[in-house]
Motif scaffolding. Structure first.
Motif, PDB file in Angstrom:
ATOM      1  N   ALA A  17       0.823  -1.213   0.000  1.00  0.00           N
ATOM      2  CA  ALA A  17       0.000   0.000   0.000  1.00  0.00           C
ATOM      3  C   ALA A  17       0.855   1.262   0.000  1.00  0.00           C
ATOM      4  N   ALA A  18       2.050   1.207   0.574  1.00  0.00           N
ATOM      5  CA  ALA A  18       2.925   2.384   0.646  1.00  0.00           C
ATOM      6  C   ALA A  18       4.363   1.978   0.326  1.00  0.00           C
ATOM      7  N   PRO A  19       4.660   1.620  -0.931  1.00  0.00           N
ATOM      8  CA  PRO A  19       6.019   1.171  -1.252  1.00  0.00           C
ATOM      9  C   PRO A  19       7.058   2.276  -1.145  1.00  0.00           C
ATOM     10  N   GLN A  20       6.632   3.552  -1.149  1.00  0.00           N
ATOM     11  CA  GLN A  20       7.585   4.643  -1.023  1.00  0.00           C
ATOM     12  C   GLN A  20       8.047   4.816   0.427  1.00  0.00           C
ATOM     13  N   HIS A  21       7.305   4.242   1.371  1.00  0.00           N
ATOM     14  CA  HIS A  21       7.673   4.365   2.787  1.00  0.00           C
ATOM     15  C   HIS A  21       8.398   3.138   3.321  1.00  0.00           C
ATOM     16  N   TYR A  22       7.986   1.947   2.867  1.00  0.00           N
ATOM     17  CA  TYR A  22       8.467   0.716   3.482  1.00  0.00           C
ATOM     18  C   TYR A  22       9.156  -0.198   2.472  1.00  0.00           C
ATOM     19  N   THR A  23      10.140  -0.922   2.973  1.00  0.00           N
ATOM     20  CA  THR A  23      10.749  -2.022   2.252  1.00  0.00           C
ATOM     21  C   THR A  23      10.544  -3.263   3.097  1.00  0.00           C
ATOM     22  N   GLY A  24      11.000  -4.412   2.614  1.00  0.00           N
ATOM     23  CA  GLY A  24      10.898  -5.637   3.396  1.00  0.00           C
ATOM     24  C   GLY A  24       9.791  -6.553   2.932  1.00  0.00           C
ATOM     25  N   ALA A  25       9.334  -6.383   1.690  1.00  0.00           N
ATOM     26  CA  ALA A  25       8.276  -7.250   1.187  1.00  0.00           C
ATOM     27  C   ALA A  25       8.752  -8.694   1.100  1.00  0.00           C
ATOM     28  N   SER A  26      10.025  -8.900   0.774  1.00  0.00           N
ATOM     29  CA  SER A  26      10.544 -10.270   0.667  1.00  0.00           C
ATOM     30  C   SER A  26      10.611 -10.941   2.042  1.00  0.00           C
ATOM     31  N   GLU A  27      11.003 -10.203   3.066  1.00  0.00           N
ATOM     32  CA  GLU A  27      11.049 -10.764   4.418  1.00  0.00           C
ATOM     33  C   GLU A  27       9.646 -11.099   4.905  1.00  0.00           C
ATOM     34  N   ALA A  28       8.704 -10.184   4.654  1.00  0.00           N
ATOM     35  CA  ALA A  28       7.326 -10.425   5.078  1.00  0.00           C
ATOM     36  C   ALA A  28       6.736 -11.603   4.314  1.00  0.00           C
ATOM     37  N   GLY A  29       7.033 -11.696   3.013  1.00  0.00           N
ATOM     38  CA  GLY A  29       6.530 -12.817   2.222  1.00  0.00           C
ATOM     39  C   GLY A  29       7.119 -14.141   2.656  1.00  0.00           C
ATOM     40  N   ALA A  30       8.413 -14.157   2.952  1.00  0.00           N
ATOM     41  CA  ALA A  30       9.051 -15.390   3.420  1.00  0.00           C
ATOM     42  C   ALA A  30       8.478 -15.808   4.775  1.00  0.00           C
ATOM     43  N   GLY A  31       8.254 -14.853   5.668  1.00  0.00           N
ATOM     44  CA  GLY A  31       7.647 -15.168   6.959  1.00  0.00           C
ATOM     45  C   GLY A  31       6.235 -15.706   6.789  1.00  0.00           C
ATOM     46  N   MET A  32       5.509 -15.134   5.829  1.00  0.00           N
ATOM     47  CA  MET A  32       4.144 -15.598   5.571  1.00  0.00           C
ATOM     48  C   MET A  32       4.158 -17.036   5.031  1.00  0.00           C
ATOM     49  N   VAL A  33       5.053 -17.330   4.090  1.00  0.00           N
ATOM     50  CA  VAL A  33       5.137 -18.683   3.521  1.00  0.00           C
ATOM     51  C   VAL A  33       5.564 -19.688   4.585  1.00  0.00           C
ATOM     52  N   LEU A  34       6.565 -19.336   5.397  1.00  0.00           N
ATOM     53  CA  LEU A  34       6.984 -20.239   6.469  1.00  0.00           C
ATOM     54  C   LEU A  34       5.851 -20.449   7.467  1.00  0.00           C
ATOM     55  N   GLY A  35       5.084 -19.396   7.720  1.00  0.00           N
ATOM     56  CA  GLY A  35       3.924 -19.534   8.609  1.00  0.00           C
ATOM     57  C   GLY A  35       2.860 -20.442   8.031  1.00  0.00           C
ATOM     58  N   ILE A  36       2.641 -20.361   6.725  1.00  0.00           N
ATOM     59  CA  ILE A  36       1.653 -21.235   6.077  1.00  0.00           C
ATOM     60  C   ILE A  36       2.101 -22.690   6.167  1.00  0.00           C
TER      61      ILE A  36
END
Length: 166
Positions: free
Chosen positions: A120-139
């Motif tokens: 939603a705010a790519p100009q403010h935040y990075t870390g999509a790969s870390e969040a995605g990896a955490g989500m996949v490991l959680g699944i």
């Protein structure tokens, strides 16, 4: 008779201090006191209305809200690493003793939430790969948790059926 110096600006007769001819009085409102031929800058900046953000007053450059200032880099989302750590702990710890698998749903939820906020705010935040990896490991760990619970229920069910027939 008195000789007057041509450079002397003191009036010979008393006048009120607010008269426009007095050199000590300020110029009328809206006129440059230094006699600049250029008009003053517009306030607020051209094309923007009032209330465009804090610090957007006279002489300030206009930066749209929701975007970082020039030279300001986007920062890592605070929950991206949390999701990754929860996912790693739930999967690796679940392979050792099984109990950390309970952290899997939390890693999934935290990773999904962080990833949505980053998108939603790519100009403010990075870390999509870390969040995605955490989500996949959680699944993955949530699926393993569900399979482990299903296996446990089947074992208990078979034991109950086996004891009741004996």
């Amino acid at each position: 008779m008195t000789d007057r110096d041509p450079d002397d600006t003191t009036p010979s007769s008393p006048s009120s201090p607010s008269s426009p001819s007095s050199p000590s009085s300020p110029p009328p409102y809206g006129q440059d006191p230094h006699g600049s031929p250029y008009p003053p800058p517009a306030y607020p900046p051209q094309g923007q209305g009032y209330g465009q953000g804090y610090g957007q007053g006279y002489g300030q450059p206009y930066y749209p809200q929701g975007q970082p200032l020039p030279g300001q880099a986007a920062t890592m989302h605070p929950q991206a690493n949390t999701a990754l750590v929860l996912g790693i702990v739930s999967l690796a710890g679940g392979m050792i003793c099984g109990l950390p698998l309970l952290a899997g749903p939390f890693a999934w939820f935290t990773g999904r939430k962080a990833k949505r906020e980053i998108e939603a705010a790519p100009q403010h935040y990075t870390g999509a790969s870390e969040a995605g990896a955490g989500m996949v490991l959680g699944i993955v760990s949530t699926v393993l948790l569900a399979l482990g619970l299903l296996a446990g229920v089947l074992v208990v069910g078979l034991l109950v059926v086996g004891v009741s027939t004996a």
